[in-house]
Design an enzyme around this catalytic site. Structure first.
Site, PDB file in Angstrom:
ATOM      1  N   ASP A  22      21.362   0.814  35.934  1.00 32.60           N
ATOM      2  CA  ASP A  22      22.819   1.514  35.496  1.00 32.60           C
ATOM      3  C   ASP A  22      23.350   1.967  37.115  1.00 32.60           C
ATOM      4  O   ASP A  22      22.523   1.830  37.949  1.00 32.60           O
ATOM      5  CB  ASP A  22      22.732   2.910  34.798  1.00 32.60           C
ATOM      6  N   ASP A  37      25.989   4.740  37.735  1.00 32.01           N
ATOM      7  CA  ASP A  37      26.276   6.257  37.930  1.00 32.01           C
ATOM      8  C   ASP A  37      25.423   6.773  37.489  1.00 32.01           C
ATOM      9  O   ASP A  37      24.841   7.038  36.265  1.00 32.01           O
ATOM     10  CB  ASP A  37      27.464   6.518  37.282  1.00 32.01           C
ATOM     11  N   ASP A  93      20.248   6.607  32.917  1.00 38.07           N
ATOM     12  CA  ASP A  93      20.087   7.915  32.973  1.00 38.07           C
ATOM     13  C   ASP A  93      20.747   8.731  31.681  1.00 38.07           C
ATOM     14  O   ASP A  93      20.816   9.892  31.785  1.00 38.07           O
ATOM     15  CB  ASP A  93      20.553   8.546  34.279  1.00 38.07           C
TER      16      ASP A  93
END
Length: 248
Positions: A18, A20, A197
């Site tokens: 990922d 961000d 996250d």
């Protein structure tokens, strides 16, 4: 990371990340989220050894511009757009785009009076960011969003992230769909490792369950392994690079 090291040793890997909160620390606004140079350098070295894909809710153009590395796969808008040097997937969702655009226009007018609210249109998808909204006004903001989104039930999918609400056409791919497509097209015989996250990464965790390894920054019951903080991504990249150097 001892157990993770034992799992990947000697394996041919395909690394998915990922952006961000994973490659880049969470920032006050989307435009301020950048990869640290140490992460960028490690990622570039890793990508010279094994296939790497970055899977993000950002638009494909934004994602490629922020990462700026050649020779890796980019999946933007949660997987609705995939690039490997050329666009190899671009879901035709003209009806869905019209719906998202209409919802965005209504939402922008409805929340314009709430300081810190940011509506981000990304073509195939959209986001409502409220990290910078006064906590005392967040319920008001979320009520406005819920009322508007309710008019599009069955047409859009809403997912919750870290101080963000994501809007996607109901039939648009999620990150798990993108990871499976990339593995089938480019990753035969490799071990997929996905690092994320947020809740939108859970689709990818589930997609590779039993076939690969999922790593969450912070605890997530859907992931196989957990890192304490975004800063540990650097250590994980270093581990992957070390194992690849040993193999060669």
């Amino acid at each position: 990371m001892g157990n993770l090291r034992d799992t990947i040793v000697g394996r041919d890997m395909f690394l998915f990340l990922d952006y961000d909160g994973t490659l880049a620390p969470i920032a006050d606004s989307p435009g301020e989220a950048f990869m640290p140079q140490t992460i960028r350098s490690l990622l570039e070295e890793v990508s010279e050894k094994i296939p790497v894909a970055i899977v993000s809710g950002r638009s494909l153009m934004d994602l490629r511009g922020r990462v700026g590395l050649e020779g890796i796969v980019y999946a933007g808008n949660h997987g609705a757009e995939i690039w490997d040097g050329r666009i190899v997937v671009q879901q035709e969702m003209s009806g869905g785009r019209v719906v998202v655009k209409e919802l965005v226009e209504r939402l922008e007018k409805a929340v314009a009076h709430i300081s810190g609210a940011l509506v981000e249109e990304k073509g195939a998808t959209a986001s409502l960011h409220y990290r910078n909204v006064d906590p005392l006004r967040r319920d008001e903001l979320l009520d406005l969003f819920t009322n508007i989104a309710g008019d599009y039930q069955g047409l859009v999918r809403i997912t919750h992230g870290k101080k963000v609400l994501e809007v996607r056409p109901i039939h648009a791919w999620n990150k798990g769909d993108a990871v499976l497509w990339i593995m089938d097209a480019m990753g035969e015989g490799r071990l997929p490792i996905y690092i994320g996250d947020d809740t939108t990464d859970e689709d990818a965790y589930r997609a590779i369950r039993g076939r690969g390894i999922s790593v969450s920054i912070g605890y997530n019951s859907e992931a196989d392994y957990h890192l304490k903080s975004q800063g540990e991504v650097r250590d994980l990249l270093s581990l992957v690079l070390k194992e690849e150097r040993i193999k060669t």
